[in-house]
Design a protein around this motif. Structure first.
Motif, PDB file in Angstrom:
ATOM      1  N   GLY A  65      51.151  50.090  19.048  1.00  0.00           N
ATOM      2  CA  GLY A  65      50.753  49.118  20.058  1.00  0.00           C
ATOM      3  C   GLY A  65      49.927  49.714  21.179  1.00  0.00           C
ATOM      4  O   GLY A  65      49.352  48.980  21.981  1.00  0.00           O
TER       5      GLY A  65
ATOM      6  N   SER B  10      65.797  45.186  21.327  1.00  0.00           N
ATOM      7  CA  SER B  10      64.442  45.045  21.840  1.00  0.00           C
ATOM      8  C   SER B  10      63.475  46.063  21.232  1.00  0.00           C
ATOM      9  O   SER B  10      62.309  45.751  21.034  1.00  0.00           O
TER      10      SER B  10
ATOM     11  N   ARG C  14      56.864  43.015  16.313  1.00  0.00           N
ATOM     12  CA  ARG C  14      55.710  42.284  16.881  1.00  0.00           C
ATOM     13  C   ARG C  14      54.424  43.097  16.726  1.00  0.00           C
ATOM     14  O   ARG C  14      53.375  42.556  16.366  1.00  0.00           O
ATOM     15  N   VAL C  15      54.506  44.390  17.008  1.00  0.00           N
ATOM     16  CA  VAL C  15      53.338  45.262  16.853  1.00  0.00           C
ATOM     17  C   VAL C  15      52.889  45.263  15.399  1.00  0.00           C
ATOM     18  O   VAL C  15      51.697  45.139  15.091  1.00  0.00           O
TER      19      VAL C  15
ATOM     20  N   TRP D 222      60.090  53.106  15.068  1.00  0.00           N
ATOM     21  CA  TRP D 222      60.835  52.947  16.321  1.00  0.00           C
ATOM     22  C   TRP D 222      62.156  53.672  16.184  1.00  0.00           C
ATOM     23  O   TRP D 222      62.622  53.949  15.081  1.00  0.00           O
TER      24      TRP D 222
ATOM     25  N   ALA E 268      60.258  44.702  19.278  1.00  0.00           N
ATOM     26  CA  ALA E 268      58.922  45.085  19.751  1.00  0.00           C
ATOM     27  C   ALA E 268      58.117  45.704  18.612  1.00  0.00           C
ATOM     28  O   ALA E 268      56.930  45.401  18.443  1.00  0.00           O
TER      29      ALA E 268
END
Length: 144
Positions: free
Chosen positions: A15, A60, A67-68, A43, A64
């Protein structure tokens, strides 16, 4: 790569601006070589994250990363490039090196979301450059 396989590019996307530049480069290269892209978004929980608070781990970080990943896959699909992707709970360097086993090229940004903003080369790009079993391209930001 065999004669019947398409050129396989693994690209790391977290991201950050430099990882998005790496994705753009990988998309362009895949078009030129009639290749395909495999997007890796890694992650992991920061150290001690599971020991903070009441023991409930916040999702989270994973959300995240998802989403990336979705945005990266969408960009490649919109560009007409065959793309697959994977969100991995692991260190980014380990995830990219594992994915590089079946690749012809790994593309990473020179720095991502690491803690030391002044570095010219991040720890992930350094690890990938030194240990990948295939060619590596490190995308640096454009000079002003």
């Amino acid at each position: 790569m065999t004669g019947s396989d398409s050129f396989a590019i693994v690209v790391g996307v977290d991201g950050s601006g430099q990882s998005l530049a790496a994705l753009d480069w990988a998309i362009t290269e895949a078009r030129l070589r009639r290749g395909r892209i495999h997007v890796i978004t890694a992650w992991f929980y920061p150290p001690l994250a599971s020991e903070v608070g009441d023991g409930v781990i916040d999702d989270s970080f994973r959300l995240a990363a998802e989403r990336v990943q979705a945005a990266a896959l969408s960009a490649a699909t919109d560009a007409g490039v065959p793309v697959t992707g994977r969100v991995v709970e692991n260190s980014p360097a380990t995830a990219l090196l594992h994915a590089a086993g079946d690749a012809d090229l790994v593309v990473v940004g020179s720095r991502g979301h690491g803690a030391f903003a002044g570095l010219r080369l991040g720890s992930v790009s350094s690890q990938v450059a030194h240990h990948a079993p295939c060619s590596v391209l490190i995308v640096r930001p454009r000079a002003d």
